[in-house]
Scaffold this motif. Structure first.
Motif, short mmCIF file in Angstrom:
data_model
loop_
_atom_site.label_atom_id
_atom_site.label_comp_id
_atom_site.label_asym_id
_atom_site.label_seq_id
_atom_site.Cartn_x
_atom_site.Cartn_y
_atom_site.Cartn_z
N TRP A 64 -3.66 5.56 -6.46
CA TRP A 64 -4.82 5.54 -6.98
C TRP A 64 -6.00 7.28 -6.57
CZ3 TRP A 64 -8.64 1.72 -7.15
CH2 TRP A 64 -8.32 0.03 -7.40
N ARG A 65 -4.73 7.75 -5.99
CA ARG A 65 -4.57 9.12 -5.42
C ARG A 65 -4.67 9.94 -6.59
NH1 ARG A 65 -0.91 10.05 -1.65
NH2 ARG A 65 -2.75 9.97 0.28
N THR A 98 -8.00 -3.49 -0.72
CA THR A 98 -7.61 -2.64 -1.10
C THR A 98 -8.21 -1.64 -1.39
OG1 THR A 98 -5.60 -4.11 -2.54
CG2 THR A 98 -6.29 -2.23 -3.54
N ALA A 141 -8.32 2.52 -0.59
CA ALA A 141 -8.27 3.44 -1.96
C ALA A 141 -9.49 4.69 -1.32
CB ALA A 141 -8.60 2.71 -3.38
N TRP A 164 0.65 -0.90 -0.25
CA TRP A 164 0.22 -0.33 0.28
C TRP A 164 1.13 0.69 -0.30
CZ3 TRP A 164 -4.51 1.56 -2.04
CH2 TRP A 164 -4.83 2.60 -1.55
N LYS A 174 -1.20 3.14 -2.94
CA LYS A 174 -1.49 4.44 -3.09
C LYS A 174 -1.38 6.03 -3.94
CE LYS A 174 1.04 6.46 1.53
NZ LYS A 174 0.97 7.03 2.51
#
Length: 292
Positions: A20-21, A53, A57, A13, A17
């Protein structure tokens, strides 16, 4: 046209991450991850749970919709899965899209020690899985006994943020699965079928789109009430091989009546190998135009 991206759950992660951001900040409409216990040759590498996940997210994004591409009854039970779904829908404040499919053969179907089912039985199980999941998500206190699943007073309280339940995006290429999409789906997703070249793949996509038209007509359902998703990277050539190729593929999907397309975040090697610079170019230069 709405445009989504798949981010495989193959990174810790701390690394993942940011993707996703970034997908949220770039303006993608939806972001997905695979729902597998292990997948193809990546089974020997890092691999993480889809629902965990997506929940993570949800905490680092604000507007993008989040989904499974796709969850299956290979290792899911509707009663237990309902709790994960309602939790994720709550954490994301109603941004969950639930992609569902029959489940194929491979690691997921073998790791629990069960027999590998032939296609007909997999669809039988999927039909029961979808109907029971729909029922439990809609009604609190479901008792059911079928050939594949049973539930006794299964609860969904407090239910989904999205009412009456989260949207189902049903993966379907065959007639029976398409009928499930017409009955239960708010969306339908297809990968087309195998072909030797890009044009041949688009021919299969066109045929499947026409089949879905007929399925909806037979079900008496207005086609405008079913969103249509196309996974572009089932084609023989990666959709992000260049920005122009991606734009061309989006245009072809729109011409066939698809409302949504999905690409994959480029990886360094193996599946969906590509250049992240192409993704950035598409996202910053082309995405507003393509979505418009």
């Amino acid at each position: 046209m709405r445009i989504g991206i798949v981010i495989l759950p193959d990174q810790r992660w701390a690394e993942s991450k940011g993707r996703w951001r970034q997908a949220d900040e770039w303006g993608f409409d939806h972001a997905w991850t695979y729902d597998h216990l292990g997948w193809r040759d990546l089974v020997d590498g890092p691999w993480f749970d889809s629902m965990g996940t997506l929940t993570a997210a949800a905490t680092v994004t604000e507007r993008i919709r989040l989904g499974t591409l796709v969850a299956s009854p290979n290792f899911r039970h509707p009663a237990a899965f309902t709790r994960q779904i309602t939790t994720l829908d709550d954490v994301s404040d109603g941004r969950l899209l639930l992609g569902l499919g029959a489940g194929g053969i491979g690691f997921d179907s073998a790791v629990l020690g069960g027999e590998t089912l032939p296609p007909r039985q997999r669809v039988d199980r999927f039909a029961e899985f979808t109907e029971l999941l729909d029922l439990i998500l809609r009604e609190d206190g479901t008792t059911w006994r079928g050939e594949w699943f049973a539930a006794v007073d299964a609860r969904n309280n407090p239910g989904c943020v999205q009412r009456p339940r989260v949207p189902f995006v049903v993966a379907a290429n065959g007639p029976r699965s398409m009928r499930l999409a017409a009955r239960f789906g708010q969306g339908w997703v297809t990968t087309g079928t195998d072909a030797e070249d890009v044009q041949g793949w688009w021919d299969t996509v066109s045929a499947l789109s026409a089949r879905m038209d007929r399925t909806l007509a037979e079900a008496g359902r207005d086609p405008a009430t079913l969103d249509r998703y196309l996974s572009l990277d089932a084609a023989p050539l990666f959709s992000l091989s260049s920005a122009q190729f991606f734009a061309d593929q989006v245009g072809r999907a729109a011409d066939l009546g698809f409302t949504d397309v999905v690409t994959h975040w480029p990886r360094a090697s193996s599946w969906y190998a590509g250049d992240e610079a192409v993704l950035e170019d598409v996202a910053t230069r082309l995405l507003p135009e393509l979505r418009g």
